[in-house]
Design an enzyme around this catalytic site. Structure first.
Site, PDB file in Angstrom:
ATOM      1  N   LYS A  19      -4.963   0.628   1.317  1.00 30.85           N
ATOM      2  CA  LYS A  19      -3.653  -0.026   1.479  1.00 30.85           C
ATOM      3  C   LYS A  19      -3.037   0.329   2.831  1.00 30.85           C
ATOM      4  CE  LYS A  19      -0.160   1.185  -1.477  1.00 30.85           C
ATOM      5  NZ  LYS A  19       1.129   1.346  -0.796  1.00 30.85           N
ATOM      6  N   ARG A 119      15.217   3.397  -1.524  1.00 31.75           N
ATOM      7  CA  ARG A 119      14.481   4.417  -0.762  1.00 31.75           C
ATOM      8  C   ARG A 119      15.149   4.690   0.594  1.00 31.75           C
ATOM      9  NH1 ARG A 119       8.252   3.216  -1.361  1.00 31.75           N
ATOM     10  NH2 ARG A 119       8.182   5.286  -0.410  1.00 31.75           N
ATOM     11  N   GLN A 165       4.846   6.994   7.893  1.00 28.96           N
ATOM     12  CA  GLN A 165       5.574   5.739   8.098  1.00 28.96           C
ATOM     13  C   GLN A 165       6.595   5.889   9.219  1.00 28.96           C
ATOM     14  OE1 GLN A 165       7.102   4.787   4.193  1.00 28.96           O
ATOM     15  NE2 GLN A 165       5.092   4.168   3.429  1.00 28.96           N
ATOM     16  N   ASP A 319       0.083  10.901  -2.176  1.00 32.99           N
ATOM     17  CA  ASP A 319      -0.041   9.792  -3.126  1.00 32.99           C
ATOM     18  C   ASP A 319      -0.915  10.142  -4.327  1.00 32.99           C
ATOM     19  OD1 ASP A 319       1.572   8.262  -1.523  1.00 32.99           O
ATOM     20  OD2 ASP A 319      -0.075   7.269  -0.485  1.00 32.99           O
TER      21      ASP A 319
HETATM   22  C1  S3P Z   1       1.959   5.685   3.952  1.00 39.68           C
HETATM   23  C2  S3P Z   1       2.531   6.911   4.129  1.00 39.68           C
HETATM   24  C3  S3P Z   1       3.035   7.732   3.018  1.00 39.68           C
HETATM   25  C4  S3P Z   1       2.469   7.291   1.689  1.00 39.68           C
HETATM   26  C5  S3P Z   1       2.520   5.797   1.507  1.00 39.68           C
HETATM   27  C6  S3P Z   1       1.745   5.105   2.610  1.00 39.68           C
HETATM   28  C7  S3P Z   1       1.508   4.943   5.146  1.00 39.68           C
HETATM   29  O1  S3P Z   1       4.435   7.613   2.988  1.00 39.68           O
HETATM   30  O2  S3P Z   1       3.146   7.912   0.629  1.00 39.68           O
HETATM   31  O3  S3P Z   1       1.965   5.437   0.264  1.00 39.68           O
HETATM   32  O4  S3P Z   1       0.778   3.943   4.989  1.00 39.68           O
HETATM   33  O5  S3P Z   1       1.888   5.331   6.253  1.00 39.68           O
HETATM   34  P1  S3P Z   1       5.378   8.525   3.926  1.00 39.68           P
HETATM   35  O6  S3P Z   1       5.005   8.256   5.310  1.00 39.68           O
HETATM   36  O7  S3P Z   1       6.770   8.089   3.643  1.00 39.68           O
HETATM   37  O8  S3P Z   1       5.111   9.920   3.458  1.00 39.68           O
END
Ligand code: S3P
Length: 433
Positions: A19, A119, A165, A319
């Site tokens: 994903k 969020r 993220q 996750d």
């Molecule tokens: C993700 C980063 C994680 C993860 C999310 C996907 C990403 O979140 O929990 O399912 O694709 O960069 P955070 O960056 O908020 O920790």
């Protein structure tokens, strides 16, 4: 969804595309010049949200099964969308797109479902505002109205939370800034953005700093289209690794799973607790390490006395913690998770979701502000809730396999957020009691 106890699991499962990597493949190929073919694009509803937002921004996209063709528009070639951009349930869509849209010469509105609207968005609003974009939000929550600016101001940013993220949002905005934008990462988080930007020809510089790792991109970077293959999702693999590792006489093979060092801690942790997992055919595809995982069920004998997970490893496992909680019910000494308060701001409050469901299934569990402790237990079938959270639905489907009696999971359809065929797949590999 009703799930019966299982005797064992057997078979080969081709898991959906990762994903996190699929989101980035779609976004970065849109930012590139030329056409990119993405193979094994995730079937997840979250990644479909990213594709539909891009289409609304004028990007031409064709889908043929899990092949996705994206005609790149370049870093500033997007068109203003008159309608709101609906990011659905997807935190990655809203936070990464915010970084891209901050550097466009038009305004955009990003919305999401009820969970996404709860969020925290301050973590991206602050750096983007510092870069001179102007953002209106509802008490730091979506909907986000982004007043784009080009060029943005380059910054050096030190995120207060360990978040891929947030890091990615700032680096993407940095591609449309004048000068060099840096993110100082104190705790390493998944590095798919850095790897994939390089795949598309961007010079991403990394250096060790006194208190972490400094990642830098330049505003004059250009992305060039380049085909890529998305590895199978290690976070989806985790459900089957735990299920098969705990049920004697199981054997499950998972081909081409992403084994990026910033994502695969779950495999190491399961092995430390005695799970029999082999990694075969390791190679690198499109800048990401992959391999086949083979897991066999046997009596678990821990090779570690550390039944507490805390510190830097948490970001690498974030996750997988719901399924590790279920694993904790099957191992001597149980499992304690600490320094994981980020779990409270995921698709659901995952500490609360895990604790409530484990209690309903008869596990002894203690809740902490930053985690929980679960003891080894004989699980009993119960009525549990997904809390609208895909990873909770799937983790408790695995718990149900270990329980006595039937388990009912309400609102289990949300598994489609990352793995639409999860329940059918589980059904095909399970032998029931
Ligand atoms: C993700 C980063 C994680 C993860 C999310 C996907 C990403 O979140 O929990 O399912 O694709 O960069 P955070 O960056 O908020 O920790």
């Amino acid at each position: 969804m009703k799930i019966q106890p299982a005797r064992n699991l057997f078979g080969t499962i081709n898991l959906p595309g990762d994903k996190s990597i699929s989101h980035r493949a779609a976004l970065f190929s849109a930012l590139a010049t030329g056409e990119t073919r993405i193979k094994n694009f995730a079937t997840s509803a979250d990644c479909a949200s990213t594709l539909s937002c891009l289409e609304q921004l004028g990007v031409e996209i064709k889908r043929d099964g899990t092949n996705v063709f994206v005609k790149g528009v370049g870093k500033t070639g997007f068109q203003k969308s008159e309608d709101e951009l609906d990011c659905g349930n997807s935190g990655t869509t809203i936070r990464l797109l915010a970084g891209i849209l901050a550097g466009q010469r038009f305004d955009s509105v990003l919305t999401g479902d009820e969970s996404l609207s709860k969020r925290p968005m301050r973590r991206v609003i602050e750096p983007l505002s510092e870069m001179d974009a102007s953002i209106e939000a509802v008490e730091n929550h979506a909907p986000l109205k982004i007043f784009g600016k080009n060029p943005l101001r380059a910054i050096s940013f030190e995120p207060q939370v360990a978040s891929a993220q947030v890091k990615s949002c700032v680096l993407l905005a940095g591609l449309n800034a004048s000068g060099k934008t840096s993110v100082l990462e104190k705790t390493p988080t998944r590095d798919h953005t850095e790897r994939m930007l390089r795949w598309f020809g961007v010079d991403v510089q990394e250096s060790e700093a006194e208190n972490g790792r400094l990642i830098t991109v330049s505003g004059d970077a250009q992305l060039r289209a380049k085909d890529l293959l998305v590895p199978s999702d290690v976070s989806s693999a985790a459900f089957f690794l735990v299920a098969a590792a705990c049920l004697k006489d199981s054997e499950i093979t998972l081909p081409n799973v992403g084994l990026n060092p910033t994502r695969k801690a779950v495999v190491e942790v399961l092995k430390d607790f005695g799970a029999e997992i082999e990694i075969l055919n390791e190679k690198e595809i499109a800048g990401e390490p992959i391999g086949d995982l083979r897991v066999k069920g046997r009596k678990l004998e821990s090779k570690t006395s550390a039944n507490v997970l805390r510190g830097k490893i948490i970001a690498n496992l974030i996750d997988e913690i719901p399924i590790l909680a279920v694993f904790g019910t099957q191992i001597e000494g149980g499992l304690e998770i600490r320094e994981a308060s980020e779990l409270r701001v995921k698709e659901s409050d995952r500490i609360k979701s895990v604790v409530e469901n484990l209690r309903k299934m008869n596990a002894p569990v203690e809740e902490f502000e930053d985690g929980f402790r679960v003891g080894k237990s004989e699980l009993k079938g119960a009525r549990v809730d997904s809390f609208g959270d895909h990873r909770i639905a799937m983790a408790f489907a695995v718990a149900a396999l270990f329980a006595t009696g039937e388990t009912k999971i309400t609102d289990a359809d949300c598994a489609a957020v990352s793995f639409p065929a999860f329940f059918e797949t589980l059904q095909t590999v399970c032998n029931y009691k």
